[in-house]
Write a protein that holds these residues in place. Structure first.
Motif, PDB file in Angstrom:
ATOM      1  N   UNK A   1       9.886   3.661  -4.500  1.00  0.00           N
ATOM      2  CA  UNK A   1      11.113   2.957  -4.123  1.00  0.00           C
ATOM      3  C   UNK A   1      10.958   2.505  -2.675  1.00  0.00           C
ATOM      4  N   UNK A   2      11.922   1.731  -2.199  1.00  0.00           N
ATOM      5  CA  UNK A   2      11.883   1.320  -0.791  1.00  0.00           C
ATOM      6  C   UNK A   2      12.026   2.534   0.120  1.00  0.00           C
ATOM      7  N   UNK A   3      12.626   3.609  -0.407  1.00  0.00           N
ATOM      8  CA  UNK A   3      12.772   4.816   0.401  1.00  0.00           C
ATOM      9  C   UNK A   3      11.521   5.692   0.308  1.00  0.00           C
ATOM     10  N   UNK A   4      10.726   5.506  -0.749  1.00  0.00           N
ATOM     11  CA  UNK A   4       9.487   6.285  -0.904  1.00  0.00           C
ATOM     12  C   UNK A   4       8.352   5.309  -1.163  1.00  0.00           C
ATOM     13  N   UNK A   5       7.747   4.851  -0.072  1.00  0.00           N
ATOM     14  CA  UNK A   5       6.713   3.811  -0.176  1.00  0.00           C
ATOM     15  C   UNK A   5       5.301   4.370  -0.121  1.00  0.00           C
ATOM     16  N   UNK A   6       5.166   5.685  -0.398  1.00  0.00           N
ATOM     17  CA  UNK A   6       3.816   6.242  -0.368  1.00  0.00           C
ATOM     18  C   UNK A   6       2.902   5.469  -1.322  1.00  0.00           C
ATOM     19  N   UNK A   7       1.636   5.455  -1.010  1.00  0.00           N
ATOM     20  CA  UNK A   7       0.669   4.726  -1.838  1.00  0.00           C
ATOM     21  C   UNK A   7       0.579   5.390  -3.211  1.00  0.00           C
TER      22      UNK A   7
ATOM     23  N   UNK B   1      -2.361   0.637  -3.270  1.00  0.00           N
ATOM     24  CA  UNK B   1      -3.061   1.606  -4.126  1.00  0.00           C
ATOM     25  C   UNK B   1      -3.394   2.840  -3.301  1.00  0.00           C
ATOM     26  N   UNK B   2      -3.978   2.621  -2.121  1.00  0.00           N
ATOM     27  CA  UNK B   2      -4.362   3.765  -1.291  1.00  0.00           C
ATOM     28  C   UNK B   2      -4.356   3.369   0.176  1.00  0.00           C
ATOM     29  N   UNK B   3      -4.093   4.353   0.998  1.00  0.00           N
ATOM     30  CA  UNK B   3      -4.150   4.178   2.460  1.00  0.00           C
ATOM     31  C   UNK B   3      -5.119   5.180   3.070  1.00  0.00           C
ATOM     32  N   UNK B   4      -5.746   5.974   2.211  1.00  0.00           N
ATOM     33  CA  UNK B   4      -6.652   7.028   2.675  1.00  0.00           C
ATOM     34  C   UNK B   4      -7.914   6.411   3.305  1.00  0.00           C
ATOM     35  N   UNK B   5      -8.547   7.130   4.202  1.00  0.00           N
ATOM     36  CA  UNK B   5      -9.858   6.668   4.655  1.00  0.00           C
ATOM     37  C   UNK B   5     -10.829   6.743   3.484  1.00  0.00           C
ATOM     38  N   UNK B   6     -11.831   5.894   3.478  1.00  0.00           N
ATOM     39  CA  UNK B   6     -12.826   5.930   2.403  1.00  0.00           C
ATOM     40  C   UNK B   6     -14.221   5.908   3.009  1.00  0.00           C
TER      41      UNK B   6
END
Lengths: 584, 584
Positions: free
Chosen positions: B121-127, A296-301
């Motif tokens: 996608x596996x190439x774009x794994x951003x949250x 869902x998120x990787x941002x700091x919180x």
């Protein structure tokens, strides 16, 4: 009358048989479990947890808050049948001594600044908030309506107040005094908590516990599935996984505070893998668990601790992560490895169910996560076990017996843990009892004679089998293939890597020579191993106490390219290649 | 069977006697109270409030939400004895037509931007958060844990979503569509609410009501005292003043939404005097009410509407103020007067219990607040009343009768309101029946003969007494002295002031000539009056819809010097001087 008493301590559990009514303090002292500062029941420092009716002296020495937390004084406790005593883990974890020594520029993320707020007059009619901001030299505030409501009375109380500042931002008012932080590394298996004195730059107390979510599954995937079941069942009641970890952190905080006689922490620095931080926040982990693996998120919180059910007026700072399988704990480990300061190329590996591997060169980072499975944690091996009392943790060659071993705590051998597995396999390879394809064969040497029925017998009951060897072989191939892919992508050779940082418990326990012998780490790098120990905790401490560390962490993340091994063209080939054990 | 029916409408209440079962729509239309768009019961637009069992057609045309709010259709309603009908105030307040015409650069503080979030996608794994922020071109977010928890399912639902943006900050996700705002001016006496369509730049609906805190006291001081009593009694239950205004705003919002068929607003812009905003937030007003008059805060605030018990997912933006007695409503009025754009010197006056006065010259502002007391609102005069039906609101000379007057709504005269008071006193001064010291004397003119027993008889029962004149004299002296102090401090003369902006209800209703005649405003400035009407509402709309208005408001506040009249050396002298009425 005879009394049987159980004492839980950091290294395990001991049973005492004594006389009912006998003072327990001398027993604990003589067993080396507890120092008695005064031995007279006067100093109030021989803290234990026990379910006893407190004496009047305990009441006056400990106060209601500590009594309620279950704390008692050994000097005032008498044995009774069935009594269970827990000795607090004061100053347990390795990181303890490092904080004050470590060489970095301190500037806590949140700090207490003593305040002198001028009195209002007809000539100076600025609002209470404005006078407060000026006195604190703050550029703004995050006071809640409740805090604003309490402000006029507080400012006019005559109390010596301090501003709690987060950069330019005023977070709240506190009594003047030392600022403390709780540092928590939420591992899938264990949770480590440090109570840090930010002004005195020392660790006040520490605790390590099994993650309270463990009953819901050993690994992140089974935890996520458990959470999904709860969602699918209509989200009845509170999220059980979130509740378990939040309660646990709250409980650890309350015990650390009570043991140290500290009122509250001003902040909590929380790190852990991406799944652990999702579960902590109640965020659904479903898409972490399946391709294409999206958190869902990787941002700091930044959250009020109370938002997570933690009884503290402090703020929680959740560290940022890199991907679903390279989490905030790895970012913390990178801070612990000084990756935010220029240095020669290094590899950092955190070996657990997943082997998170990061290659650093010239300020750029490449990261991957290889599925090692739980064999290094002992879970899937026939006689595997975690690194607890009775686990064989080291195995060496012995001319007469073929091998000799040691166990944790010197207890009778009950099984074998990760570091013992590496040693045993290295020994078998050295002796030619396992060939480079991983086949185990008995022979006429002392070691070879211990091989029976496709298994090496460490004791009559503790065996290391052919199937176990295959498990280790698959795991080491995955880990090592990940490393090789990173090196390939960066165009580096093994010898270019100047340091191999090992983070986490298994990394600290294993012998680098054995790891190199079985090919888990490249040959030659065993000379360049730097053990970081509890790197995630230490990095989480730096995150909130080192000047510019939050920006540095963000920059590290920005500089990191995550390589999804399952989508990498070269991974399968490398994986098969790495299945072979190195020749002698 | 005869049926008596009561109809509440914007101008008052009417009673109808008709036949039970008779359709009410023609009655309302013929009385000019409600247009009937189709007259056939098909268009669903002839909205009224009535306590009737809804018909099936009403159910399908209105939907459950409006029905629950008490809305019905006039075309489907039949008369019955005792039925009470309320006709919604569609498009009531003066500001209504001004929004679309007004000349300022639009850029709503919060806006909905349609989103196209790319698939992972596996190439774009951003949250999920990262892909969302990129799609919204946002630099950060303020999503709560609940909103983050819902995010993965929302993004994968296929629904057409819009990002709700506050500058660079993502506040949340909404369905694509028009963005609406609720604009609220919380006056001590009345609360005005506008529902604005920010994309269409029009006011959709409006409501004006008596402040629900009125039972707790007519002025800010008595309200504060009531709140202090609650505090001193141990803060039992919820703060009654806060609860009253929060419930009222919530109720007005729900009615406006239901009447307009709009789902929710994206933001609420709230203004009001400093006490009203304190009470809204539950902040203690104690130190506003006594020297040295210190508010808790004057900063702008941003709160989730739910934090104030308002059922909306929108954010409340509370406007900033200048001092305890120059509040956010005056800042709003300054925006309405374009004070944030260069112009010639002006005075702005909001006449109520306090006369808030601001002098603008060359981008600098001077402000003061003079205690006028409630006489302009009719409260302390012997026959005074608020500007409601039956109030004498205008008085003129009449050769034969001495005077003639009009009443609001043409109803029989029941009392006299502020504008009538000014007219009557001006008339008495013109006729020489009141001298410059304020002494009332009967005489042989038609007007003089209406003076009996130290009172001017407007009717047999409505009297304007010598004591009333003294009240007005004190009030006008205070107001005018404040103005003179500001002019002195700025080194300006009356003729340098190019505009006199009048804000608020009384300012809109009074005749400038009468105000100048009694000396409430300087002679000559009656030619330069600009009536701003509901200036605070209009300014609060600009605050959230004009590009850069928040920064402009902060800059206006920074440029304002507040002069505490009670601490000003020249005030007493000026006050005594201004007690004298101008010569003819």
């Amino acid at each position: 009358m005879e009394a049987r008493m159980t004492v839980h301590h950091q290294q395990g559990t001991r049973h005492f048989v004594c006389t009912a009514g006998e003072p327990v303090a001398p027993l604990l002292r003589d067993a080396g479990l507890l120092p008695l500062p005064c031995g007279l029941g006067k100093c109030g420092k021989c803290l234990i947890y026990a379910d006893t009716a407190p004496t009047d002296e305990e009441r006056s020495l400990l106060g209601e808050r500590r009594l309620a937390a279950g704390l008692r004084l050994a000097c005032h406790t008498r044995a009774r049948d069935g009594l269970e005593i827990t000795v607090p883990h004061a100053g347990a974890l390795k990181v303890l001594t490092q904080y004050a020594d470590m060489d970095y520029v301190r500037e806590p993320l949140v700090r207490r600044v003593p305040l002198a707020v001028g009195e209002a007059t007809l000539e100076d009619q600025r609002s209470d908030v404005q006078r407060l901001l000026t006195a604190a030299q703050a550029g703004g505030h995050e006071l809640t309506l409740e805090e604003l409501t309490a402000l006029p009375a507080q400012l006019r109380s005559g109390e010596a107040l301090a501003a709690l500042l987060h950069g330019e931002k005023l977070l709240g008012l506190r009594p003047q005094g030392t600022s403390h932080a709780l540092i928590v590394d939420i591992g899938t298996t264990t949770v480590a908590a440090l109570l840090a004195d930010l002004d005195g730059q020392r660790i006040v107390a520490a605790l390590g516990e099994r993650n309270a979510q463990s009953p819901y599954g050993a690994d992140v995937i089974s935890r996520i599935h458990r959470e999904m079941e709860w969602e699918k069942a209509g989200r009845q009641g509170s999220n059980p996984l979130q509740a378990a970890i939040c309660r646990q952190i709250d409980d650890m905080l309350q015990r650390l505070l009570a043991e140290s006689g500290i009122q509250d922490v001003d902040m909590l620095s929380l790190t852990g893998n991406t799944t652990m931080l999702h579960l902590l926040c109640g965020l659904p982990g479903e898409h972490i668990s399946k391709a294409p693996f999206i958190p869902v998120t990787l941002e700091p919180m930044c959250l009020p601790a109370q938002r997570l059910g933690i009884r503290s007026a402090g703020r929680c700072f959740l560290m940022p992560g890199i991907s679903s399988y390279i989490g905030a704990d790895i970012v913390a480990s990178l801070l612990a490895a000084d990756a935010h300061h220029p240095q020669e190329p290094f590899l950092l590996v955190d070996l657990g169910t997943n082997a998170e591997t990061v290659l650093y060169a010239d300020g750029k980072l490449l990261a991957c996560s290889a599925a090692a499975g739980p064999c290094f944690e002992g879970a899937t091996l026939s006689c595997g076990m975690a690194g607890q009392d009775g686990a064989i943790d080291a195995v060496e060659a012995d001319a007469a017996q073929g091998l000799r071993f040691s166990t944790i705590g010197g207890a009778p051998a009950q099984g074998i843990c990760g570091s013992g597995v590496l040693d045993a396999l290295a020994l078998l390879l050295d002796a030619g009892c396992v060939d480079e394809t991983g086949r185990l064969e008995a022979g006429d040497s002392p070691l070879g004679r211990r091989i029976r029925d496709d298994a090496l017998l460490l004791t009559e009951t503790v065996r290391f089998t052919q199937r176990d060897i295959r498990e280790v072989q698959l795991a080491k191939a995955a880990v090592r293939a990940g490393m090789e892919i990173l090196l390939q992508e960066a165009g580096l050779r093994h010898e270019d890597v100047r340091r191999l940082y090992l983070a986490g418990g298994f990394g600290s326990a294993m012998r680098p020579r054995s790891a190199a012998r079985i090919g888990l780490i490249p040959a030659g790098l065993e000379q360049r191993v730097h053990v970081l120990g509890n790197a995630a905790s230490f990095g989480a401490l730096r995150y909130v106490s080192e000047k510019g560390a939050q920006a540095a962490a963000a920059e590290l993340i920005r500089q990191t390219r995550y390589i999804e091994l399952s989508a990498h063209g070269g991974f399968s080939e490398s994986y098969v290649e790495q299945m072979i054990f190195p020749a002698a």
